[in-house]
Every structure is written in structure tokens, then in C-alpha cells.
Design a protein around this motif. Sequence first.
Motif, PDB file in Angstrom:
ATOM      1  N   ALA A   1      -7.217   7.133  -8.822  1.00 41.13           N
ATOM      2  CA  ALA A   1      -7.751   6.662  -7.543  1.00 41.13           C
ATOM      3  C   ALA A   1      -8.247   5.224  -7.650  1.00 41.13           C
ATOM      4  N   ALA A   2      -8.909   4.904  -8.759  1.00 42.34           N
ATOM      5  CA  ALA A   2      -9.417   3.543  -8.946  1.00 42.34           C
ATOM      6  C   ALA A   2      -8.278   2.537  -8.990  1.00 42.34           C
ATOM      7  N   LEU A   3      -7.213   2.857  -9.712  1.00 43.06           N
ATOM      8  CA  LEU A   3      -6.072   1.944  -9.799  1.00 43.06           C
ATOM      9  C   LEU A   3      -5.424   1.732  -8.438  1.00 43.06           C
ATOM     10  N   VAL A   4      -5.319   2.795  -7.659  1.00 45.93           N
ATOM     11  CA  VAL A   4      -4.697   2.676  -6.338  1.00 45.93           C
ATOM     12  C   VAL A   4      -5.543   1.804  -5.413  1.00 45.93           C
ATOM     13  N   VAL A   5      -6.863   1.959  -5.468  1.00 42.92           N
ATOM     14  CA  VAL A   5      -7.737   1.136  -4.634  1.00 42.92           C
ATOM     15  C   VAL A   5      -7.644  -0.331  -5.057  1.00 42.92           C
ATOM     16  N   VAL A   6      -7.606  -0.579  -6.360  1.00 42.87           N
ATOM     17  CA  VAL A   6      -7.458  -1.957  -6.838  1.00 42.87           C
ATOM     18  C   VAL A   6      -6.137  -2.544  -6.356  1.00 42.87           C
ATOM     19  N   PHE A   7      -5.082  -1.756  -6.438  1.00 37.79           N
ATOM     20  CA  PHE A   7      -3.790  -2.233  -5.951  1.00 37.79           C
ATOM     21  C   PHE A   7      -3.852  -2.550  -4.459  1.00 37.79           C
ATOM     22  N   ASP A   8      -4.511  -1.684  -3.699  1.00 35.96           N
ATOM     23  CA  ASP A   8      -4.601  -1.904  -2.264  1.00 35.96           C
ATOM     24  C   ASP A   8      -5.245  -3.250  -1.959  1.00 35.96           C
ATOM     25  N   HIS A   9      -6.353  -3.556  -2.613  1.00 36.75           N
ATOM     26  CA  HIS A   9      -7.061  -4.799  -2.318  1.00 36.75           C
ATOM     27  C   HIS A   9      -6.375  -6.015  -2.946  1.00 36.75           C
ATOM     28  N   SER A  10      -5.866  -5.877  -4.146  1.00 36.55           N
ATOM     29  CA  SER A  10      -5.224  -7.018  -4.798  1.00 36.55           C
ATOM     30  C   SER A  10      -3.879  -7.353  -4.168  1.00 36.55           C
TER      31      SER A  10
ATOM     32  N   ARG B   1       3.128  -5.443   0.634  1.00 33.51           N
ATOM     33  CA  ARG B   1       2.064  -4.720   1.341  1.00 33.51           C
ATOM     34  C   ARG B   1       2.436  -4.483   2.797  1.00 33.51           C
ATOM     35  N   ARG B   2       2.997  -5.491   3.436  1.00 32.80           N
ATOM     36  CA  ARG B   2       3.374  -5.345   4.844  1.00 32.80           C
ATOM     37  C   ARG B   2       4.412  -4.245   5.040  1.00 32.80           C
ATOM     38  N   GLU B   3       5.240  -4.035   4.056  1.00 31.65           N
ATOM     39  CA  GLU B   3       6.248  -2.976   4.147  1.00 31.65           C
ATOM     40  C   GLU B   3       5.657  -1.601   3.852  1.00 31.65           C
ATOM     41  N   LEU B   4       4.710  -1.552   2.930  1.00 28.81           N
ATOM     42  CA  LEU B   4       4.190  -0.266   2.460  1.00 28.81           C
ATOM     43  C   LEU B   4       3.129   0.330   3.368  1.00 28.81           C
ATOM     44  N   MET B   5       2.185  -0.483   3.827  1.00 31.87           N
ATOM     45  CA  MET B   5       0.995   0.040   4.493  1.00 31.87           C
ATOM     46  C   MET B   5       1.278   0.888   5.738  1.00 31.87           C
ATOM     47  N   PRO B   6       2.270   0.526   6.579  1.00 35.84           N
ATOM     48  CA  PRO B   6       2.517   1.399   7.739  1.00 35.84           C
ATOM     49  C   PRO B   6       2.966   2.803   7.355  1.00 35.84           C
ATOM     50  N   GLU B   7       3.536   2.939   6.157  1.00 33.74           N
ATOM     51  CA  GLU B   7       4.021   4.249   5.712  1.00 33.74           C
ATOM     52  C   GLU B   7       3.016   4.997   4.840  1.00 33.74           C
ATOM     53  N   PHE B   8       2.161   4.249   4.150  1.00 28.83           N
ATOM     54  CA  PHE B   8       1.259   4.881   3.180  1.00 28.83           C
ATOM     55  C   PHE B   8       0.024   4.006   3.005  1.00 28.83           C
ATOM     56  N   SER B   9      -1.126   4.492   3.471  1.00 29.32           N
ATOM     57  CA  SER B   9      -2.375   3.746   3.352  1.00 29.32           C
ATOM     58  C   SER B   9      -2.974   3.982   1.968  1.00 29.32           C
ATOM     59  N   THR B  10      -2.750   3.043   1.072  1.00 22.04           N
ATOM     60  CA  THR B  10      -3.209   3.209  -0.315  1.00 22.04           C
ATOM     61  C   THR B  10      -4.730   3.295  -0.402  1.00 22.04           C
ATOM     62  N   SER B  11      -5.430   2.545   0.442  1.00 26.07           N
ATOM     63  CA  SER B  11      -6.892   2.585   0.379  1.00 26.07           C
ATOM     64  C   SER B  11      -7.412   3.971   0.726  1.00 26.07           C
ATOM     65  N   ARG B  12      -6.873   4.577   1.798  1.00 27.77           N
ATOM     66  CA  ARG B  12      -7.349   5.900   2.189  1.00 27.77           C
ATOM     67  C   ARG B  12      -6.975   6.952   1.149  1.00 27.77           C
ATOM     68  N   TYR B  13      -5.840   6.790   0.515  1.00 29.80           N
ATOM     69  CA  TYR B  13      -5.461   7.736  -0.532  1.00 29.80           C
ATOM     70  C   TYR B  13      -6.493   7.718  -1.665  1.00 29.80           C
ATOM     71  N   GLY B  14      -6.778   6.531  -2.185  1.00 31.07           N
ATOM     72  CA  GLY B  14      -7.733   6.441  -3.283  1.00 31.07           C
ATOM     73  C   GLY B  14      -9.104   6.935  -2.897  1.00 31.07           C
TER      74      GLY B  14
END
Length: 426
Positions: free
Chosen positions: A18-27, A36-49
Motif C-alpha cells: 500500500a505504501a509503494l502504491v501511494v508513493v507511486f500515485d503522488h510521484s 498517470r493521465r492514462e491510468l487514473m480514470p481506470e484505476f485510482s492508485t491513491s484510493r487503492y493504497g
Amino acid sequence: MPSGPSRLGWLDALRGIAALVVVFDHSSYTFLPEFRRELMPEFSTSRYGIMVFFLVSGYIVPASLERRGCVRTFWIGRFRRVYPLWAAVVAAFLVAGVLGIAELPDVGRRSVATVAVAHVTMLQELLGTPNLLLVLWTLSYEMAFYLLVVALFTVRLHQRSAAVAVTLAVVAAVGAAAGVVLPVSALSDLAGTGPLVAFASIVMVVAICCASSTSPVLRWAGGVAGGVLALVLVPFNGTVPLWEGLVMLAVMFLGTAVHRAEHGQSSRRGAARAAVVVAACAVVSAYGHGDGSHFTRRGWITAFLLALVTFGAGLACRRRRIPRPLTGLGTVSYSVYLLHPLLLAVFDHTIGRRRQDHPVLEAAFFAVLLPLCLLTHRYIEAPGRTWGRKRAHRPGVHGAPLIRMDRSAVRLRKAPRRTAVAQRGD
């Protein structure tokens, strides 16, 4: 080399992931904007972590209180677990802002004292003040959860975790379906941020002190006051939608329900039913919410469901060997979570965000972050826990009589060996 089987190794692994995913989301804002623009509409990494973190907290935190049987010791444990590193990172960020290598947030018309007090309570996200660091908002929901856990414990309803999770989720779904949308920070706008921060801070301090007292009446009143404070702030003064704030609390109590089922305090079938209801209500809430595009909803729902699947997979692997890198990453996950926004703030203010993807810079950021987290864990987190553990065992700290629980909880407290959670103080 894999470690030996550990009953709690799977939780460390989940926290590390979870920590790695949150870091990826912000970085990714800084180093991978195109991806990020391609991924976020399909998968919210911040909410997952965040949801994985909340499930793990729900699984561990109430068990820590019930094992000790003492509210005072529980709060000492929470403070020494959370505050030392929090204070160090916030202080470092303020120094970086003064030196001009990081940008401090605009507090508007709020006084510095108001923002400072709100942050000390860790309820700043629910008190209408800006977060100094972008990840601190989740700690406000953690603190609200602590207050609710203590409230249920003092009134002896702590065994109803599944019912609490289902109730919160159903209320979220009904409210979203009915189109109930509250203004952001509604109480702050009504009463003023300064008065609200002062009032909530006083209530929180008094509630914690009373809940930790030796008097049954004061203990009950303090627990209820803290719980009411949390139940008022989360829906009426949060910055996330009403339904999402309730869902986040429901997820934490769902983690508690799973823990109870695993330790024979409730049926596994009941926990499974609660999980299905919470998941269904969360999906209904996300679709029923009036704001945001379909893709944003889809990204949130995908992340939420995958977080539940990840937690279930970790639970299924709880008796298997967990690789040491994963358990080690989980050990320093709090440092990873708090330290990375500080580094990103310095980078963004001094060098600036990239307009194109730079995977090498992304990898380099992780390569710098993780060794620093090892140092902060060793020299800040670990000493803070040691100090807190000594403080908790000083004469008089356990003066409050234990609140007796039912037989299943007592059996858990009388386990023959101390678990790793007890040793770490999570």
C-alpha cells in the motif's frame, strides 16, 4: 530469502504494498504525468493504497486496545506510534519552507495558531484547515476511527464491528442514492474555523482524559464524547464527499470484523456477509454520487474492489512464508508514507515537475526515498516506540481498572505468547 511463517507477516506485506502504491500515485504527478493521465480514470492508485491501509488498521488497532484492556495505555501506544515521526516530518517541511526549498500551503485567513492546533489533534482535515502535507488528511480519518473504537469499547459494544461497518455503509449508500450532498467543511463555514478548532480540540482532550480515568462514569462519558465528535466531524466537516467518508470508516470496521471472525469472537459467515454488504454499498455510493465523470467513478470502484481482493489474498496467505523484503517494507511503511511528500515538495519547488514521462527519475526517487526511510525508522520511529513502551509500563499508568470483556475476548488476551503486534505496539 523468505522469512519463516508469521501470523502477522501478511499484514506487513500489505502495508508495504500500500505504501509503494501511494508513493507511486503522488510521484507520478512529477515523473510520469503522461502515464498517470492514462491510468487514473481506470484505476485510482491513491484510493487503492488508502483502503488497504484502512483495512489493516481496522484489523490491528481495536485488537490492540482489547488486548491491553486499558484505554490509557491504548492512547499512549497510539501517540508514541504516530506522533514522533509526524512531528519530525512536519518540522522538516516547515524548515524547508522557511529556507525557500518547498512551498508552504496557503492558510488563507486562518491564524497560524489555529492551523497548528488543528494539526496537533491530527483532525485538521475534519476541522476546515489545509493539510501541511498532502498525506496527512488520511490520519484525520484514522484519528476519528480511534475515537470511535474507544467509544464502542467504553460502552461495551466493541464486539459489534460487523454491524457498525454495515450500518455506516448502508447510510452512505442511502445518502448517495438520495442525492444528499453536504457542502465541504460545512461546520467550519457555519461556526468559523477558529471556534470549531478550539471547541473540537477541547472536547478531544477532555474525552481522552476522561476515557482514560479510573472512574466508570467518566470513562463512559469520555468515550461517548469522543465518539460523538468523530461522528459529527466526518460527515459534516470533511473535504471528501459524505458517502466516501462513511465508507472509509466502514472499511476500517470491516477489518475489525475480519479480525474477530479469525479469532473466534464472531462467525466467519457474518464477517463475509458484512464484506459483501460494505462492497455493494460502496459501489452503489460511488455510482449514486452526483459529481464526477463515469471514468472517475470507475477508477474509484476498481481501486476499492481491488483493495478488498488484496486484503483477502493477504488473509489467505497468512500462514505462508512472506518474503523478507515485503515484511521489511511494511515495517518502514509509515516512514515511507510520511516522508515521500516532503521529498516531492522539495523537488517540485526547486526543479519542477516533468512534462513527459521519466521512468528513470521515478526509479531514482524510490532509490533515494527507501534508504532515508530506513534511517527515520531506526532513529525516530523505533526510539519513540521504545519510549512509549517504557512510559506505558511505569507505575500508575495501568491504574485504571480493566474493562472486562466477554469470554472470547478474554481468551484472546490470555494467549500464551505475545504476538508481533504486541511487541511492535501496532
